[in-house]
Structures are given as C-alpha cells and as structure tokens.
Motif scaffolding. Structure first.
Motif: not given
Length: 195
Positions: A32-41, A50-55
């Motif tokens: 998923v993305t919010d347009g700037e950041r991305q998170a993976l399942l 639950l998604f993991m992201t570095e920010q």
C-alpha cells in the motif's frame, strides 16, 4: 481499507494495521502507498492486515493498493514446492516483510529456513541464534527472535557490519555459502508473478 493505527518497531520501522471489508486473501507481495511512502504486507488475519514500513505514515493515512507491480499469490508459490524438502526463504530491505509473511504461512506445511538482509538495521533486535544452520559462515550467529519463536532457523546479512550478522549483501553471501542442494528456495526480492 480503514486505518486502525501504527506501532513503532525497533530501529525506526513501523507496523501499520488496517481493516478491509472482507477476508479476501491478498497477494504475498501486496503493498500500500499514501503517494509518498510504501508499506509491504507483513501478516493477514481474516480482514485485518499488518504492513511493515521504514517510516511512519501520517495519521490517519489514506492508503491505496500499489498496483504498479505484478502480484505473487500464496497458492501459486506453494504449488511449486514439495513438503518433503526444506524451503529457504530469502529477502532484503523492504522485502523483509514478505519473508516474515511467507515464513508464517509456510511453517505449518514446510520445514522453513530464512536468510534476511538489510542495508542498515532490522525491524527487530538481533539476538544470538538458537538453531543451527549447516555450514553457514561462523561469524553470522545473529537471528530474528520472532522467526526463532516460530522454530524457524534463520540468519542475517548486513551491509552495516552489525554484530552477529554476515557482513555484506545476499549476493556476497552466495559466494561464501551455498544452501544444501535439496533445499528449495523462495527469493522474496524476485518473486514469480502471475502477470
């Protein structure tokens, strides 16, 4: 998808929890993305994801599925694997979320092993491994506690020379260690896709 919240993890990583309308199984590399950041399942339980992201994402984030990549589905991956041979799951950087997702899903059916790699830090505290890894470089004794709690032997590679980790990338590791020939491999950095 409805935003539930996010929790900070070690080393600046975050887990984002969302809820979907039904229990549709998402692809293993769903993002998923919010347009700037991305998170993976990282995990799916019913309609909770639950998604993991570095920010961190802004609260509440407007998350949209990232559909610019080809998806890989769990049934397609498991159909190509034999339950009678160990499965080595590897992944680096953002694909770490996919390694955890697959390790969790595979552990009931397969004899799973994992090797995780990071440019800098991991989304967990590196702990000494409890499980043996055949002929793995001796200095690499660090492991992910969650995987060990699931009884999954695992090892770590880091380009930041973290204590207990193999010093380098996955590509560097392959020049010094070769998995036993009967092990099957799933590379989360290069998943086969259906597109």
């Amino acid at each position: 998808m409805r935003w539930i919240g996010q929790q900070e993890q070690p080393n600046g990583f975050y887990l984002i929890e969302v809820e979907q309308d039904d229990e549709t199984e998402r692809p293993v590399n769903f993002a998923v993305t919010d347009g700037e950041r991305q998170a993976l399942l990282f995990r799916q339980q019913g309609n909770k994801l639950l998604f993991m992201t570095e920010q961190p994402f802004p609260k509440p984030a407007e998350l949209q599925p990232k559909n610019t990549q080809a998806w890989a589905f769990l049934n397609d991956l498991t159909a190509s694997l034999s339950p009678s041979q160990p499965v080595l799951i590897t992944g680096s950087h953002q694909a770490l979320a996919t390694v955890f997702y697959l390790a969790d899903r595979f552990r009931e059916t397969f004899d799973v092993r994992a090797v995780l790699a990071s440019e800098s830090a991991f989304p967990f505290v590196v702990k000494p491994a409890r499980f043996l890894f055949p002929d793995f470089p001796a200095q690499a004794i660090g492991a992910a506690t969650l995987l060990e709690d699931w009884k999954i032997p695992n090892r770590l590679c880091s380009e930041a020379a973290l204590p207990g980790c193999f010093d380098g990338r996955l590509g560097d590791l392959w020049s010094q260690w070769t998995p036993p020939p009967h092990w099957q491999q799933v590379d989360c950095d290069h998943l086969p896709t259906t597109a």
